[in-house]
Design a protein around this motif. Sequence first.
Motif, PDB file in Angstrom:
ATOM      1  N   GLN A  68     -11.277  -1.938  -9.029  1.00 57.49           N
ATOM      2  CA  GLN A  68     -10.360  -1.160  -9.854  1.00 57.49           C
ATOM      3  C   GLN A  68      -9.247  -0.566  -8.999  1.00 57.49           C
ATOM      4  OE1 GLN A  68     -11.709   2.412 -12.142  1.00 57.49           O
ATOM      5  NE2 GLN A  68     -10.967   1.228 -13.894  1.00 57.49           N
ATOM      6  N   VAL A  69      -8.014  -0.738  -9.474  1.00 57.34           N
ATOM      7  CA  VAL A  69      -6.842  -0.201  -8.782  1.00 57.34           C
ATOM      8  C   VAL A  69      -6.027   0.629  -9.759  1.00 57.34           C
ATOM      9  CG1 VAL A  69      -6.719  -2.059  -7.079  1.00 57.34           C
ATOM     10  CG2 VAL A  69      -5.522  -2.303  -9.264  1.00 57.34           C
ATOM     11  N   PRO A 103      -0.552  -3.820  -6.807  1.00 61.85           N
ATOM     12  CA  PRO A 103      -0.273  -3.807  -5.372  1.00 61.85           C
ATOM     13  C   PRO A 103       0.801  -4.800  -4.951  1.00 61.85           C
ATOM     14  CG  PRO A 103      -2.197  -5.140  -5.796  1.00 61.85           C
ATOM     15  CD  PRO A 103      -1.716  -4.656  -7.136  1.00 61.85           C
ATOM     16  N   GLU A 117      -4.863  -6.229  -0.721  1.00 60.29           N
ATOM     17  CA  GLU A 117      -4.363  -5.438  -1.842  1.00 60.29           C
ATOM     18  C   GLU A 117      -5.068  -4.091  -1.985  1.00 60.29           C
ATOM     19  OE1 GLU A 117      -3.940  -9.789  -3.190  1.00 60.29           O
ATOM     20  OE2 GLU A 117      -5.282  -8.592  -1.966  1.00 60.29           O
ATOM     21  N   THR A 118      -6.382  -4.058  -1.744  1.00 58.72           N
ATOM     22  CA  THR A 118      -7.172  -2.862  -2.047  1.00 58.72           C
ATOM     23  C   THR A 118      -7.609  -2.075  -0.832  1.00 58.72           C
ATOM     24  OG1 THR A 118      -9.272  -4.071  -1.975  1.00 58.72           O
ATOM     25  CG2 THR A 118      -8.103  -4.018  -4.089  1.00 58.72           C
ATOM     26  N   PRO A 149      -0.182  -2.686 -13.716  1.00 60.88           N
ATOM     27  CA  PRO A 149      -1.562  -2.814 -13.249  1.00 60.88           C
ATOM     28  C   PRO A 149      -2.273  -3.953 -13.965  1.00 60.88           C
ATOM     29  CG  PRO A 149      -1.028  -0.529 -13.740  1.00 60.88           C
ATOM     30  CD  PRO A 149       0.101  -1.362 -14.252  1.00 60.88           C
ATOM     31  N   SER A 192      -2.689   5.714  -0.835  1.00 61.49           N
ATOM     32  CA  SER A 192      -3.807   4.773  -0.717  1.00 61.49           C
ATOM     33  C   SER A 192      -4.268   4.634   0.728  1.00 61.49           C
ATOM     34  CB  SER A 192      -3.426   3.408  -1.287  1.00 61.49           C
ATOM     35  OG  SER A 192      -2.496   2.734  -0.460  1.00 61.49           O
ATOM     36  N   ARG A 207       0.847  -1.185   0.000  1.00 58.82           N
ATOM     37  CA  ARG A 207       0.000   0.000   0.000  1.00 58.82           C
ATOM     38  C   ARG A 207       0.887   1.241   0.000  1.00 58.82           C
ATOM     39  NH1 ARG A 207      -5.084  -0.858   2.165  1.00 58.82           N
ATOM     40  NH2 ARG A 207      -5.527   1.222   1.321  1.00 58.82           N
ATOM     41  N   VAL A 240     -14.846   3.704  -4.326  1.00 54.87           N
ATOM     42  CA  VAL A 240     -14.303   2.406  -4.723  1.00 54.87           C
ATOM     43  C   VAL A 240     -15.133   1.873  -5.884  1.00 54.87           C
ATOM     44  CG1 VAL A 240     -13.841   0.032  -4.017  1.00 54.87           C
ATOM     45  CG2 VAL A 240     -13.482   1.908  -2.398  1.00 54.87           C
TER      46      VAL A 240
END
Length: 464
Positions: free
Chosen positions: A319-320, A324, A283-284, A334, A159, A155, A307
Motif C-alpha cells: 500500500q502506497v 511513485p 517505488e516503496t 495512486p 517517505s 521518493r 508497511v
Amino acid sequence: MSDDGWWGAELLAAAAPEATWARADDAVSFATLRVRTARLARTLTFHGIRPGASVALHGSPSFTHLWAVLALWSIGAQVVLLEPSLGRAEREALLELSDPQYVVTLGALRREEEVFVPECEVLVRPRPGARTPRTDHCLVQFSSGTTGRPKAAGRTADSLLTEVHRLGRLPLMPRAGERVAVLEPVAHSFALIGGVLHALATGACVVFPASGDRASLIAAAERCEVVLGRPGHFAVLAGAPAGVRLPRLRLAVSGGDSLAGETAGAFARRYGVLVGQAYGTTETGIVATDLAGTHGPGTLGVPVPGVRTRIAGGILQVQVARSPYPYETHEASPPVGGWLSTHDLVARDPATGALRLRGRAGRTASGADLLDIEAVLRAHRHVTDAVVLGGPDPVEAHVAGTEELRPAELSSWCRRFLGEHSAPRRFHVVPELARSASGKVLRDRARLHARGWAPAPGPTGRRR
C-alpha cells in the motif's frame, strides 16, 4: 543554504563532529561531511541550481558523490540518481526519459575499475529547455529493468524519513559507533537509505570498498560489524581465500535478488553468521526483512512494522499513499485502492507471517507457471541457473550450466516433468545468465536478444 532549513538537517546533526562518518582508504569525520556538504551546496547554487530544480547525478563512486546528494537536497533540488556503471547509451536513454534541468558529473567514469575515489571534480552542465519537476519527489531512482525498460520511481522527503525511522526501530540494524560495509553502489535504494541514511541517523560509520574487485570487498568486510550487499558479494566472501576472517561481524544482510541456498550455507559455515534478507522495491523502499536469517534463503522476511502488504492472485502488493512515478502521466494517481503490485509471486507462512518468494508473475499459454519450469530446469544435474520467458511469444529458456550440459537434453527433460505443452519451445545455453547494471538477472526478451545473449527467435522451431 540554511543549516536547519531542509528535511535532512537532523540526519547531518545526529552524530558528534569528531566521530567517523565514512571510510574507504581514508576516513572522513561527521564535521568534514557537514563542511563539504555546505561548501558544495554553495558551489551548486552559484551554477544556478535553485529549489525545485531537477538534477541528474552520475560519476565516480566517491565521498564527493554523497556530499553532492546531500548538498542538492539541502538546496531543495530533485536528485535523479544514475548508476555509475551505466554505458553511454543507457545513460543517455535515462536522461531523455527524466529530462533534468542540470547534469552533474563527478570525476572520470571508471566503468571497468569501479574505483572509489575520496574526492573528485564536479562538472555542472545545464540543459536549456528541460522541464521542471512535475512532482515533489526529492529522489528519483530507476528500477533494475530486468523485465523491460527501467522505470523511474520517485521518493518524497517524508517517505525517506519514514523509512529511516522504520529501519531504526528494527533491533538488529547498525548502532552508533559500529562500522557498516556497504558493498553495492549508493544509486541502489537499500544502499542509500538502509546503508548511508540510516548510518547518518544512528551515528554509525559507513565503509566503502576501495574498488569493486574481490580483494577490496573482502578488506571492507573484514573491519566491520555489519555487511550489506547483494548475493554476488556474499558469494565472494563465502569463497574468500583461506585465512580470511570477519572477526567483528554480527550482521550480514543481502538484498536486490534471491540468495542461493549454497551461498547462504557456505557463508554461515565459514563465518558463523546467517545471512539475513532485506526486501523492497525502488517505488516503496523497504517492505520486509529477515535480518537474523532465521527463515532461510528464499524468504523475504516479515513485513516491516508500518508497511501494509497483501497477496492478491499470488502477487505481493504494497500500500502506497500516492503514485511513485514522476514521469508517467497515466500513472500519476495512486494505484487502485492505494495498492501497488510488486509483480513478485509470494506465499505467506501462516505460522510466522514471513513472505516466501516464488518468482516473478507470468505464465505460459498452456497455463504453466514460469517458476515451475525454472525449478525443473535447475533440478537438472548440469544446470546452474535458468530463466524462462513467457508469452505471447513462444516460451524460451535461457540456461547456464556446467561444461557437461548438452542442449539436446533440456527439451526431453522438460517434456518428461512438465508435459509436451508446458515445455519451452526454445532453449539458449549460455556461459552465464545476463544481468542488468544493478546485478539482477535479466528477464526481458528484447534486451537479451539485443545484447547478443541469444539469437532473435525465428518464426518457428526450437533453438538449442
